[in-house]
Scaffold this active site. Structure first.
Site, mmCIF file in Angstrom:
data_model
loop_
_atom_site.group_PDB
_atom_site.id
_atom_site.type_symbol
_atom_site.label_atom_id
_atom_site.label_comp_id
_atom_site.label_asym_id
_atom_site.label_seq_id
_atom_site.Cartn_x
_atom_site.Cartn_y
_atom_site.Cartn_z
ATOM 1 N N HIS A 97 66.293 78.768 9.183
ATOM 2 C CA HIS A 97 66.550 78.673 7.738
ATOM 3 C C HIS A 97 67.867 79.383 7.443
ATOM 4 C CE1 HIS A 97 66.307 79.528 3.463
ATOM 5 N NE2 HIS A 97 65.594 78.427 3.395
ATOM 6 N N GLU A 169 69.529 71.161 4.902
ATOM 7 C CA GLU A 169 69.627 72.032 3.733
ATOM 8 C C GLU A 169 71.058 72.529 3.576
ATOM 9 O OE1 GLU A 169 65.491 73.687 2.620
ATOM 10 O OE2 GLU A 169 66.457 75.127 3.936
HETATM 11 P P1 PGA Z 1 65.190 76.088 -3.047
HETATM 12 O O1 PGA Z 1 65.019 76.587 -1.516
HETATM 13 O O2 PGA Z 1 64.281 74.888 -3.217
HETATM 14 O O3 PGA Z 1 64.783 77.236 -3.875
HETATM 15 O O4 PGA Z 1 66.632 75.713 -3.210
HETATM 16 C C1 PGA Z 1 64.953 75.659 -0.471
HETATM 17 C C2 PGA Z 1 64.825 76.380 0.852
HETATM 18 O O5 PGA Z 1 65.344 77.482 0.974
HETATM 19 O O6 PGA Z 1 64.179 75.886 1.783
#
Ligand code: PGA
Length: 261
Positions: A97, A169
């Site tokens: 992450h 992401e």
């Molecule tokens: P968020 O986080 O939906 O608050 O942007 C996503 C993540 O960190 O997986």
């Protein structure tokens, strides 16, 4: 023909909810979320909350993920929790992450070991990849995605890769309320699928699931899940609101029905 990649909605609770709060929240979600065969709903509580939640979890509705996991199985690694210890408790482990990469300086070397440790312990990695704003502005998105995917899935077989989950992401979209356009997101996810194909072959590219993550909310979840290469979403902030998360789950169900046609 049935779509082979079950749509996934994953909740990353991050460092939120104390043990009792997490259990209560899980029960609240349970009431709002229907059993859906073609949607896989994954919850990622903190390490402390994982065990008690695993005992009370409605397994027809949810699967569990850890938010991390150490690569060695046992030994003198004070403060760590290993994939071996998580083996009986979780189906999935979020690895790499952006919090881990950027706030804890986890390198691709370390992440490759974590991916291997998860697989060795029968845990499916949800490997997060994505570029920072600076990298996007410098046109380095493809380069970054290639580096992360090729390094972090080193020594993974094609068969192992085909069950893995990759979460795209963009770092600049996490927790910011900003999101890529659908075209930008699809382009990055198609690039990820192409990388999987080049690195691990056709079969892996066909079956590996790709999620979008970064400011997913009830009002934009559909836009992302509709995309050709998107198999679901990884949700942070909105996963801490049971109504919002249930709404995203419901959207996933509609998308799953649509893609199954
Ligand atoms: P968020 O986080 O939906 O608050 O942007 C996503 C993540 O960190 O997986």
């Amino acid at each position: 023909m049935r779509h082979n990649r079950t749509v996934m909605v994953a909740a990353n609770w991050k460092m939120n909810l104390k043990v009792g709060e997490a259990s209560r929240f899980m029960h609240r979600l349970e009431e709002k979320i229907a059993i859906r065969q073609n949607v896989e709903c994954v919850l990622a509580p903190n390490f402390l909350a994982l065990q008690p939640i695993s005992v009370n979890l409605d397994r027809r509705k949810f699967r569990l993920a850890s938010q991390d996991g150490f690569y060695n199985d046992f030994g003198a690694y004070t403060g760590e929790v290993s994939m071996a210890m998580l083996h009986d408790i979780v189906h999935y482990s979020i690895i790499g992450h952006s919090d881990r990469r950027h706030k804890f300086n986890e390198s691709d070397d370390v992440l490759a070991k974590k991916v291997q440790a998860a697989i060795r312990n029968d845990i499916i990695p949800i490997l997060c990849v994505g570029e920072t704003l600076q990298e996007r502005l410098a046109n380095e998105t493809h380069h970054v995605l290639h580096r992360q995917l090729s390094s972090d899935t080193l020594n993974i077989t094609s068969r192992e890769m085909s069950v893995m989950v990759i979460a795209y992401e963009p770092v600049w979209a996490i927790g910011t309320g900003k999101t890529p356009t659908p075209e930008e997101a699809q382009e990055a996810m198609a690039f990820i699928r192409k990388q999987i194909k080049d690195l691990h072959g056709d079969r892996a590219a066909k079956y590996a699931r790709i999620l979008y993550g970064g400011s997913v909310k009830p009002d934009n979840a559909r836009t992302f899940m509709e995309l050709k290469d998107c198999d679901g979403v990884l949700v942070g902030g909105a996963s801490l609101d049971s109504d919002q998360f249930a709404s995203i789950h419901n959207t996933a169900y509609k998308i799953a029905q649509m893609k199954d046609l």
